[in-house]
Design a protein around this motif. Sequence first.
Motif, PDB file in Angstrom:
ATOM      1  N   LEU A  26      49.797  29.530  40.940  1.00 26.49           N
ATOM      2  CA  LEU A  26      49.234  30.830  39.817  1.00 26.49           C
ATOM      3  C   LEU A  26      49.993  31.736  39.297  1.00 26.49           C
ATOM      4  CD1 LEU A  26      48.657  31.923  44.315  1.00 26.49           C
ATOM      5  CD2 LEU A  26      47.015  31.188  42.536  1.00 26.49           C
ATOM      6  N   LEU A  27      51.172  31.249  39.007  1.00 27.22           N
ATOM      7  CA  LEU A  27      51.539  31.636  37.744  1.00 27.22           C
ATOM      8  C   LEU A  27      51.475  31.453  36.384  1.00 27.22           C
ATOM      9  CD1 LEU A  27      53.707  33.743  36.749  1.00 27.22           C
ATOM     10  CD2 LEU A  27      55.821  32.437  37.123  1.00 27.22           C
ATOM     11  N   GLU A  28      50.972  30.011  36.570  1.00 25.29           N
ATOM     12  CA  GLU A  28      51.329  29.187  35.789  1.00 25.29           C
ATOM     13  C   GLU A  28      49.656  29.394  34.915  1.00 25.29           C
ATOM     14  OE1 GLU A  28      48.899  23.928  35.062  1.00 25.29           O
ATOM     15  OE2 GLU A  28      51.089  24.963  37.255  1.00 25.29           O
ATOM     16  N   THR A  29      48.809  29.517  36.305  1.00 24.38           N
ATOM     17  CA  THR A  29      47.412  30.220  35.641  1.00 24.38           C
ATOM     18  C   THR A  29      47.112  31.066  35.944  1.00 24.38           C
ATOM     19  OG1 THR A  29      46.752  30.072  38.614  1.00 24.38           O
ATOM     20  CG2 THR A  29      46.335  28.182  37.126  1.00 24.38           C
ATOM     21  N   ARG A  30      48.086  32.566  35.719  1.00 26.76           N
ATOM     22  CA  ARG A  30      48.147  34.060  35.914  1.00 26.76           C
ATOM     23  C   ARG A  30      46.898  34.492  37.124  1.00 26.76           C
ATOM     24  NH1 ARG A  30      51.907  32.473  33.139  1.00 26.76           N
ATOM     25  NH2 ARG A  30      52.389  33.102  31.268  1.00 26.76           N
ATOM     26  N   HIS A  31      47.115  33.403  38.224  1.00 27.19           N
ATOM     27  CA  HIS A  31      46.051  34.101  39.491  1.00 27.19           C
ATOM     28  C   HIS A  31      46.412  35.417  40.558  1.00 27.19           C
ATOM     29  CE1 HIS A  31      42.807  33.685  42.393  1.00 27.19           C
ATOM     30  NE2 HIS A  31      42.231  32.510  41.822  1.00 27.19           N
ATOM     31  N   ALA A  68      58.118  38.476  41.454  1.00 25.58           N
ATOM     32  CA  ALA A  68      58.510  39.227  39.610  1.00 25.58           C
ATOM     33  C   ALA A  68      57.685  38.850  38.426  1.00 25.58           C
ATOM     34  CB  ALA A  68      60.767  39.427  39.620  1.00 25.58           C
ATOM     35  N   ALA A  69      58.537  37.473  38.334  1.00 26.70           N
ATOM     36  CA  ALA A  69      57.125  37.326  37.281  1.00 26.70           C
ATOM     37  C   ALA A  69      55.833  38.046  37.497  1.00 26.70           C
ATOM     38  CB  ALA A  69      57.324  35.866  36.667  1.00 26.70           C
ATOM     39  N   LEU A  70      54.790  37.101  38.297  1.00 26.00           N
ATOM     40  CA  LEU A  70      54.011  37.823  38.772  1.00 26.00           C
ATOM     41  C   LEU A  70      53.345  39.026  39.066  1.00 26.00           C
ATOM     42  CD1 LEU A  70      52.985  35.258  41.941  1.00 26.00           C
ATOM     43  CD2 LEU A  70      51.992  35.185  39.843  1.00 26.00           C
ATOM     44  N   ALA A  71      54.536  39.706  39.663  1.00 23.31           N
ATOM     45  CA  ALA A  71      54.910  41.558  39.198  1.00 23.31           C
ATOM     46  C   ALA A  71      54.728  42.123  38.217  1.00 23.31           C
ATOM     47  CB  ALA A  71      55.742  41.751  40.155  1.00 23.31           C
ATOM     48  N   GLU A  72      55.237  41.204  37.305  1.00 18.99           N
ATOM     49  CA  GLU A  72      55.217  42.213  35.746  1.00 18.99           C
ATOM     50  C   GLU A  72      53.587  41.747  35.242  1.00 18.99           C
ATOM     51  OE1 GLU A  72      58.032  40.146  33.575  1.00 18.99           O
ATOM     52  OE2 GLU A  72      59.899  40.618  34.445  1.00 18.99           O
ATOM     53  N   PRO A 116      47.317  55.058  44.995  1.00 16.43           N
ATOM     54  CA  PRO A 116      46.241  54.694  45.094  1.00 16.43           C
ATOM     55  C   PRO A 116      46.680  52.896  45.533  1.00 16.43           C
ATOM     56  CG  PRO A 116      45.678  56.135  43.641  1.00 16.43           C
ATOM     57  CD  PRO A 116      46.922  56.158  43.554  1.00 16.43           C
ATOM     58  N   ARG A 117      46.304  51.914  46.109  1.00 21.95           N
ATOM     59  CA  ARG A 117      46.985  50.124  46.036  1.00 21.95           C
ATOM     60  C   ARG A 117      46.466  49.897  44.777  1.00 21.95           C
ATOM     61  NH1 ARG A 117      47.180  48.782  51.627  1.00 21.95           N
ATOM     62  NH2 ARG A 117      47.619  50.154  52.836  1.00 21.95           N
ATOM     63  N   VAL A 118      47.286  49.125  44.076  1.00 25.14           N
ATOM     64  CA  VAL A 118      47.089  47.891  43.133  1.00 25.14           C
ATOM     65  C   VAL A 118      45.860  47.264  42.869  1.00 25.14           C
ATOM     66  CG1 VAL A 118      48.727  46.181  41.792  1.00 25.14           C
ATOM     67  CG2 VAL A 118      49.881  48.670  43.221  1.00 25.14           C
ATOM     68  N   GLN A 119      45.363  48.039  41.864  1.00 27.85           N
ATOM     69  CA  GLN A 119      43.971  46.777  41.467  1.00 27.85           C
ATOM     70  C   GLN A 119      45.111  45.445  40.527  1.00 27.85           C
ATOM     71  OE1 GLN A 119      41.518  47.256  42.917  1.00 27.85           O
ATOM     72  NE2 GLN A 119      42.707  49.075  43.730  1.00 27.85           N
ATOM     73  N   LEU A 120      44.544  44.219  41.115  1.00 30.65           N
ATOM     74  CA  LEU A 120      45.269  43.177  40.315  1.00 30.65           C
ATOM     75  C   LEU A 120      44.589  42.980  39.743  1.00 30.65           C
ATOM     76  CD1 LEU A 120      46.721  41.514  43.549  1.00 30.65           C
ATOM     77  CD2 LEU A 120      48.056  42.867  41.985  1.00 30.65           C
ATOM     78  N   ASP A 121      45.338  42.359  38.938  1.00 34.37           N
ATOM     79  CA  ASP A 121      44.076  42.383  37.587  1.00 34.37           C
ATOM     80  C   ASP A 121      43.602  40.577  37.210  1.00 34.37           C
ATOM     81  OD1 ASP A 121      43.928  41.357  34.640  1.00 34.37           O
ATOM     82  OD2 ASP A 121      44.975  42.365  33.570  1.00 34.37           O
ATOM     83  N   CYS A 122      42.143  40.598  36.777  1.00 34.01           N
ATOM     84  CA  CYS A 122      41.461  39.483  37.370  1.00 34.01           C
ATOM     85  C   CYS A 122      41.581  38.908  36.401  1.00 34.01           C
ATOM     86  CB  CYS A 122      40.210  39.781  38.348  1.00 34.01           C
ATOM     87  SG  CYS A 122      40.577  40.035  39.878  1.00 34.01           S
ATOM     88  N   GLN A 123      41.827  38.872  34.737  1.00 34.51           N
ATOM     89  CA  GLN A 123      41.309  39.135  33.487  1.00 34.51           C
ATOM     90  C   GLN A 123      41.878  38.012  32.740  1.00 34.51           C
ATOM     91  OE1 GLN A 123      38.449  40.067  32.537  1.00 34.51           O
ATOM     92  NE2 GLN A 123      38.374  40.844  35.005  1.00 34.51           N
ATOM     93  N   GLN A 124      43.622  37.606  33.949  1.00 37.97           N
ATOM     94  CA  GLN A 124      44.034  36.566  32.772  1.00 37.97           C
ATOM     95  C   GLN A 124      44.476  35.651  33.548  1.00 37.97           C
ATOM     96  OE1 GLN A 124      48.376  38.071  33.105  1.00 37.97           O
ATOM     97  NE2 GLN A 124      47.832  40.556  34.063  1.00 37.97           N
ATOM     98  N   PHE A 125      43.467  35.182  34.225  1.00 33.55           N
ATOM     99  CA  PHE A 125      43.551  34.086  34.539  1.00 33.55           C
ATOM    100  C   PHE A 125      43.214  32.300  33.501  1.00 33.55           C
ATOM    101  CE2 PHE A 125      40.500  30.296  36.451  1.00 33.55           C
ATOM    102  CZ  PHE A 125      41.572  30.194  37.095  1.00 33.55           C
TER     103      PHE A 125
END
Length: 395
Positions: free
Chosen positions: A181-186, A205-209, A363-372
Motif C-alpha cells: 500500500l505504501l508502494e502504490t500510495r493507496h 509513519a511514511a504513509l502518514a507523511e 474533523p476526522r482525517v480525509q485520506l488522500d485518494c489521488q496519489q494512487f
Amino acid sequence: MANIDRSSFAVSAGSGSPATAPAALRGRGAVTNVGHRYQSDTRVAPLENEWSTEAAAEPGSEGDDVSSSPVTLVRPEQIRTLLSRNDSPDIPFELAVNPYRGCEHGCSYCYARPTHAYLGLSPGLDFETRLTAKVNAVEALRTELAKPSHRVSPINLGSATDIYQPIERHWRLTRGLLELLLETRHPLTLVTKNALVERDVDLLAALAERNLVVVYVSITTLDADMARTLEPRASAPWRRLQAVRALTAAGVPVGVLAAPMIPFINDAFLETILAEAAEAGARWGSYTVVRLPWEVQAVFEQWLRTHFPDRAERVLHRIEDLRGGRRNDPRFGTRMRGTGLWADLLRQRFLVAARKHGLNLAPRVQLDCQQFVPPVIPIRSVRNTPTSPQLSLFV
C-alpha cells in the motif's frame, strides 16, 4: 499516565466458581466449542498435515503460562481475491482486507466468530485455535489493485480479525500488505488491539507523511486482570497505550475505540480509557456496545457464566434492555450503540468524557485518494505462489 484512582471502579475478574459452570481454559477466551448453524453431521479432528503448530502467544508481556490450553494450529491457504466490499450504512469504509481467518486473541464477544462456521469449524475454541493464513495475500491484493476497474477508497485492514494477532510475528502478512500500500500510495485505515503495530511504525509513519493512514487502537479496560479475562492473548492495556504514544510520536494519526462496552463488566472504564488515550496522543474516540450475533451468543454466555457467575443474569438482562428485549439486534443504525435508557446514558457519558479530554474536536482525517499508482505485476501468477513452509513447535 494520568493520576486516576481506580479503586472505585475496579472489578474482580473470575469471581465465583459454581460446580455447574464450565472450567475456564488458561490463555483462551471460549470455554468450549459450540455447534454452528451449518452443522448437520459429526465433526472430526482436522488432518495433521493440514495444520502447522504455532508458538505460544505473547499476551502483552504478561508472561502467562498457557501450556495447559489448546495449541494454536495454522493452515496456509492460497486465495484468488483478498479485497472485500462493504455496503453496511453504519460502517465507515467500503473496502477491507483480512489476511487471517480466526483470531488468537480469544475475545469471547468477537462478532467475527460466526465466520468460522463457513469453514465447518466451531465459532468457539476453533475460532481462536484453528487459524488460516492467506499466504499469498500480498500477491492477490497486488493483482486486484492493478485492475483498471479498481476505484480507490481507503482500505480497512482487519475488519473481521486482528491483523496483528500473535501469529503475525511469524507470517508477516500485515507488514507485506503495508509495504504494498505504501508502494502504490493507496490510503488505508487499520484497527488493532495488539502492540505489535509498533513493529511497523516505519511504514505507518511514511504513509502518514502522505496522508494515507489512520490507526485505531481498541482498548476495552485499563485493568490487566480484566484484560486477561476479556482478551486473553491481546496486548495488555498499558502496552496498547504505549503503542498509541509511539505512533503519535512518529506522526501517525491515532484514534481509540472503547469497544465493546459490556454492562457491569467493563463499562465503568469508559471515562478513564478516554482520559488515558487522550493523554497518550489519541485524537479521536468512539465506542460500541456488545453485540451477540449468531453463535457469539452461546460463546459469550458460557464465558460469562464461567468467569462472572455472580452477575451473569444481570449482564444479560441489561443487554436485553439495550437491544429492545433481545440478546441481539442486527438492525443497521442501532446495532452498534443500542437503544433505550441505558444506551442514552452511555452515549451521554461518552460525549462528556470526550469533550473533557479534547477528543473529536478536529474533523476526522480525509485520506488522500489521488496519489494512487497501480502496481507492477510480476510475471509469475498468483496461483503459482509457493506455500509458506510449515511451522514447527517453538519451545
